[in-house]
Design an enzyme around this catalytic site. Sequence first.
Site, PDB file in Angstrom:
ATOM      1  N   ASP A 167       8.914  -4.469   2.934  1.00  0.00           N
ATOM      2  CA  ASP A 167       8.110  -3.249   2.766  1.00  0.00           C
ATOM      3  C   ASP A 167       8.238  -2.596   1.394  1.00  0.00           C
ATOM      4  OD1 ASP A 167       6.794  -3.112   5.261  1.00  0.00           O
ATOM      5  OD2 ASP A 167       8.665  -2.480   6.201  1.00  0.00           O
ATOM      6  N   ASP A 174       0.238  -7.047   7.389  1.00  0.00           N
ATOM      7  CA  ASP A 174       0.574  -5.863   6.577  1.00  0.00           C
ATOM      8  C   ASP A 174       1.172  -6.256   5.224  1.00  0.00           C
ATOM      9  OD1 ASP A 174       0.906  -5.831   9.386  1.00  0.00           O
ATOM     10  OD2 ASP A 174       1.896  -3.901   9.373  1.00  0.00           O
TER      11      ASP A 174
END
Length: 404
Positions: free
Chosen positions: A125, A185
């Site tokens: 992330d 994502d």
Amino acid sequence: MDAFAIKIRYGLIHLVFITVLFFLSSDAPSQRLNLKKIFRDVEQQTDVLINSLNKQKKENIGLMMPRTLENGKLKLVKSSDWTSGFFPGVLWQIYLYSNKNFWKARADSFTRLLEEEKFNSRTHDMGFKIFCSYGNAYKATSEKYYKDVIVQAANTLTTRFNKKVGAIRSWDHSRDKWDFPVIIDNMMNLELLFAATKYTGDSTFYNIAVQHANTTMRNHYRPDMSSYHVIDYDSLTGKVSKRNTHQGYSHESSWARGQAWGLYGFTMCYEETGLQSYLAQAEAIANYLIHHPKMPRDLIPYWDFDDPAIPHVSKDASAAAVMASALLRLSTFSTKNGYLYKKTANKILYNLSKYYGSPVGENMGFILLHSTGHAPAKSEVDVPLNYADYYYLEGLLRTKRIVK
Ligand code: GLY
């Protein structure tokens, strides 16, 4: 009636027809975004949020970034949380719109709280955390400090790349279920890598980003152009071993935010590389979304297009915000569908501003309501989310080309 009078009459009829069409379109004045008013409210709301945060933070050491509301209180997260970069990003966006140094100072101090994440190799992330905060900081100021953090963060992220698979590993959790999980994502983290190549001249980052995007394009998409959420790879052979979901309704369903991440990711990859295959991919995803039979009239999707309980399920304003921002960018690249993408994005942003916004002074200062984080875990359903606010503001800034 002479020929001149007939011409005048037809001219007038034509004018009335064009005017009616104009008012019926989403660009009509009644549906035009009033950015001045929206940002005035956003500034007030963000003041409310910072005040709420100052009150609450004292009780929670290490929890510093507002993510959502939980039991009427702010849910704060640590720097390691995937959403930690969005609030600093919101502050930078307010600065970019307002040009007020006061917002710049706030944005800078929240951004610096995340610096240690540049060494965190336990997750993919990095782009969400560092590019939404430091990336905007660097765009707004050109200060070397921010750039150096971005480059270190990109170096850390590359340690998660597996050559055999041709992708960056997303998660380290759930090892009992997955060997080498890659989620859609993850496309969003590639922007950080492209930036690192631009800043350093080292093409390693660029090449990894391109390999990851190509692998995702090959394996994440179904024939109808919907995307799986999680593809699990055999880390030794590089072969796909599972096609799963984690946050969607089912393995074969179309989780709304995942579709929006893919649209944004391939649009950004086209911008960074000029490779036609990414433009074609982004356009195909856009067309899938815009013409989806389960897309509501207001263009704010339900959390998953395949939840059989539609329309009695929660919506996801965050997916809509990501989609609007991506469509605006895509509209500048697409000769054939540019007008449709722009019109759709403006309609989404208008509807978010009119029907999904929090009244000023309420909801602890979050901007948008009605997002869905993780429905299967019954977590963050129909709530404000910091990433909905972030991509909503980005979309608004894109309508005026304040950001690219
Ligand atoms: N990256 C996690 C999510 O979209 O919820």
